[in-house]
Design a protein around this motif. Structure first.
Motif, short mmCIF file in Angstrom:
data_model
loop_
_atom_site.label_atom_id
_atom_site.label_comp_id
_atom_site.label_asym_id
_atom_site.label_seq_id
_atom_site.Cartn_x
_atom_site.Cartn_y
_atom_site.Cartn_z
N THR A 214 33.62 36.47 48.65
CA THR A 214 34.79 36.69 49.82
C THR A 214 34.77 37.89 50.46
O THR A 214 33.97 38.80 49.95
CB THR A 214 36.14 36.37 48.87
OG1 THR A 214 36.41 37.58 48.01
CG2 THR A 214 36.25 35.18 48.03
N ASN A 215 35.57 37.87 51.67
CA ASN A 215 35.35 39.18 52.41
C ASN A 215 36.96 39.87 52.38
O ASN A 215 36.63 41.35 52.67
CB ASN A 215 35.51 38.48 53.91
CG ASN A 215 34.14 37.96 54.23
OD1 ASN A 215 33.11 38.23 53.86
ND2 ASN A 215 34.47 36.70 55.15
N HIS A 216 37.63 39.51 51.55
CA HIS A 216 38.75 40.29 51.36
C HIS A 216 39.35 39.90 50.32
O HIS A 216 39.35 38.63 49.75
CB HIS A 216 39.75 40.51 52.78
CG HIS A 216 40.02 39.13 53.37
ND1 HIS A 216 41.06 38.30 52.72
CD2 HIS A 216 39.72 38.37 54.25
CE1 HIS A 216 41.11 37.31 53.27
NE2 HIS A 216 40.46 37.08 54.36
N PRO A 217 40.48 40.67 49.87
CA PRO A 217 41.43 40.21 48.80
C PRO A 217 42.23 39.11 48.99
O PRO A 217 42.41 38.81 50.22
CB PRO A 217 42.20 41.58 48.41
CG PRO A 217 41.55 42.73 48.80
CD PRO A 217 40.75 42.20 50.05
N LEU A 237 46.00 31.28 26.89
CA LEU A 237 46.04 32.33 27.75
C LEU A 237 45.63 31.73 28.91
O LEU A 237 44.43 31.36 29.12
CB LEU A 237 45.10 33.39 27.45
CG LEU A 237 44.78 34.70 28.47
CD1 LEU A 237 46.05 35.12 28.94
CD2 LEU A 237 43.56 35.48 27.82
N CYS A 238 46.40 31.95 30.13
CA CYS A 238 46.08 31.29 31.49
C CYS A 238 45.92 32.89 32.06
O CYS A 238 46.84 33.63 32.29
CB CYS A 238 47.38 30.59 31.92
SG CYS A 238 46.83 30.18 33.67
N ALA A 239 44.95 32.77 32.93
CA ALA A 239 44.38 34.01 33.80
C ALA A 239 43.93 33.55 35.25
O ALA A 239 43.56 32.47 35.33
CB ALA A 239 43.38 34.70 33.06
N ILE A 240 44.34 34.44 36.07
CA ILE A 240 44.23 34.10 37.55
C ILE A 240 43.38 35.33 37.96
O ILE A 240 43.75 36.45 37.82
CB ILE A 240 45.34 33.99 38.44
CG1 ILE A 240 46.12 32.75 38.03
CG2 ILE A 240 45.08 33.75 39.98
CD1 ILE A 240 47.35 32.51 38.65
N ILE A 241 42.22 35.03 38.60
CA ILE A 241 41.28 36.19 39.13
C ILE A 241 41.05 36.10 40.47
O ILE A 241 40.67 35.05 41.18
CB ILE A 241 39.90 36.12 38.37
CG1 ILE A 241 40.33 36.27 36.86
CG2 ILE A 241 38.83 37.24 38.78
CD1 ILE A 241 38.98 35.86 35.95
N ASP A 242 41.15 37.49 41.19
CA ASP A 242 40.64 37.35 42.81
C ASP A 242 39.27 37.41 42.74
O ASP A 242 38.68 38.58 42.19
CB ASP A 242 41.37 38.61 43.30
CG ASP A 242 41.07 38.52 44.76
OD1 ASP A 242 40.18 38.28 45.42
OD2 ASP A 242 42.34 38.82 45.46
N LEU A 243 38.64 36.43 43.54
CA LEU A 243 37.06 36.71 43.70
C LEU A 243 36.59 37.92 44.05
O LEU A 243 35.49 38.30 43.87
CB LEU A 243 36.63 35.33 44.25
CG LEU A 243 36.34 34.10 43.53
CD1 LEU A 243 35.65 33.19 44.46
CD2 LEU A 243 35.62 34.46 42.31
N PHE A 244 37.55 38.52 45.11
CA PHE A 244 36.77 39.55 46.08
C PHE A 244 36.30 40.80 45.07
O PHE A 244 35.44 41.40 45.04
CB PHE A 244 37.80 39.91 47.08
CG PHE A 244 37.27 41.35 47.79
CD1 PHE A 244 36.47 41.15 48.67
CD2 PHE A 244 38.12 42.57 47.61
CE1 PHE A 244 36.12 42.23 49.55
CE2 PHE A 244 37.88 43.59 48.00
CZ PHE A 244 37.00 43.67 48.91
N SER A 245 37.67 41.06 44.10
CA SER A 245 37.54 42.49 43.33
C SER A 245 37.35 41.98 41.87
O SER A 245 36.88 42.65 40.97
CB SER A 245 38.85 43.22 43.39
OG SER A 245 39.87 42.54 43.02
#
Length: 390
Positions: A214-217, A237-245
């Motif tokens: 990805t190009n940005h958060p 445990l549920c987790a959400i991750i931003d692909l950028f960082s």
């Protein structure tokens, strides 16, 4: 004799760290050891939640209050006091809360708290209502139809519900049962359920196609659920991750892998990240993620939903790898004594993962530092994931 530093000097150092300056650079400039700095960080860092920013002292006080509340609840349960309270007193209390605070507490929560079955409570409500004889009979019948429908897990149609009612001595026509079902908005499994299911699955497209760049958060988030056994009980445990960082932007531990676990985790992360626009959310096709409640939530925020193909974990490799790393570096190294111990372990590891642990795909920066660099007007080359380590 160890050198003493002014309190304001320590707090200023931690504030600079929270704004993105690295620990090694600060330690070199301020002529202090990294172990000293980590000690200061534990004492003076800001603890941010979706609703408030706490100091460590305030957060510890909050934890103590939670522990105290849990102890009180345990005492009430162990004392058996609730079993000694007359049923009519419980029902009167439930009715008051239901009438005055239905927006805060569901019927399920109220009945569970006072150890009263929902059927008993509904019967109490129906008896208290000022209705004609016909309306009262209809209300009782509607309750029975709804209970039979729920007991069948929404499988039974009018004919089967009529049969169950007849077995209990209540004989009415299938036509009347169908009318009640329509009034209650109950729809049994359709004869073309397989065709409808396949059409729904076909619409759930994979928008990423394993392109984890990805190009940005806040452009693409990925999510998954894992589980861990603690003293013969499962926790999730549920987790959400931003692909950028690769930053974990949201997580939550629960005793049930429910739709509520996913919706609550997303709501908190979405608010924490400032309600991002043009967001794509990627997950597998687990029941929690394809549920009507979660789909409606994403539509409400205009978030696109992307799905992995069935039985293809590589389509969601970033989330899968995070959980593998968490278990290898943290969970499998501990012997958890309680759910609280596990929750604390998760909190500490995710702080370490986001703020301390360097990532190869981020050119050995931490997720936190990678985002800070981007926000500082220097846009790093987008990270790329090649179905290997994080």
């Amino acid at each position: 004799m160890p050198k003493k530093y002014p309190l304001e000097f320590k707090k200023q150092a931690i504030r600079r760290y929270e704004k993105g300056e690295s620990i090694p650079a600060l330690c070199q400039e301020l002529h202090i050891s990294q172990s000293t700095f980590y000690h200061w960080r534990n004492q003076y860092r800001s603890i941010q939640t979706s609703a408030h920013t706490y100091t460590p002292a305030e957060f510890d006080a909050l934890v103590r209050r939670l522990q105290k509340a849990e102890h009180k609840l345990s005492i009430i349960q162990l004392s058996g006091y609730l079993s000694k309270v007359p049923l009519q007193d419980k029902l009167a209390t439930l009715e008051h809360f239901h009438n005055e605070m239905s927006d805060l507490y569901s019927v399920h929560e109220l009945c569970e708290a006072l150890d009263v079955s929902r059927g008993t409570f509904y019967n109490h409500i129906f008896r208290r209502a000022d209705r004609s004889k016909y309306e009262s009979e209809k209300a009782q019948l509607m309750l029975k139809v709804k209970q039979i429908f729920d007991d069948s897990e929404q499988r039974y149609g009018a004919d089967k519900i009529r049969t169950v009612l007849a077995e209990s001595g209540l004989r009415i026509s299938a036509k009347r049962v169908l009318s009640i079902m329509q009034e209650l908005g109950l729809h049994s499994i359709r004869t073309d359920a397989k065709k409808v299911y396949k059409n729904q699955m076909r619409k759930k497209q994979n928008l990423l196609h394993r392109k984890f760049t990805t190009n940005h958060p806040n452009q693409v988030w990925v999510s998954d659920i894992t589980y861990f056994k603690i003293k013969n009980a499962w926790v999730y445990l549920c987790a959400i991750i931003d692909l950028f960082s690769r930053k974990v932007v949201g997580y939550r531990v629960s005793r049930a892998a429910s739709t509520r676990l996913v919706t609550t985790t997303f709501r908190n992360a979405y608010a924490e990240r400032g309600y991002p626009q043009s967001l794509t959310f990627h997950s597998d096709r687990g029941g929690q993620y394809i549920s009507a409640a979660f789909s409606k939530l994403l539509q409400q925020y205009n978030v696109k939903h992307s799905f992995s193909a069935s039985g293809t974990p590589l389509d969601n490799a970033v989330a899968e790898t995070f959980f593998a790393t968490f278990k290898k570096e943290e969970a499998y190294r501990r012997e958890y004594t309680s759910e609280r111990h596990f929750r604390k372990s998760v909190d500490e590891y995710i702080r370490f993962y986001n703020e301390v642990r360097p990532h190869q795909t981020l050119k050995y920066k931490t997720p936190q530092a990678f985002e800070v660099t981007y926000q500082g007007s220097y846009i790093e080359k987008p990270c790329s994931y090649n179905d290997a380590g994080v």
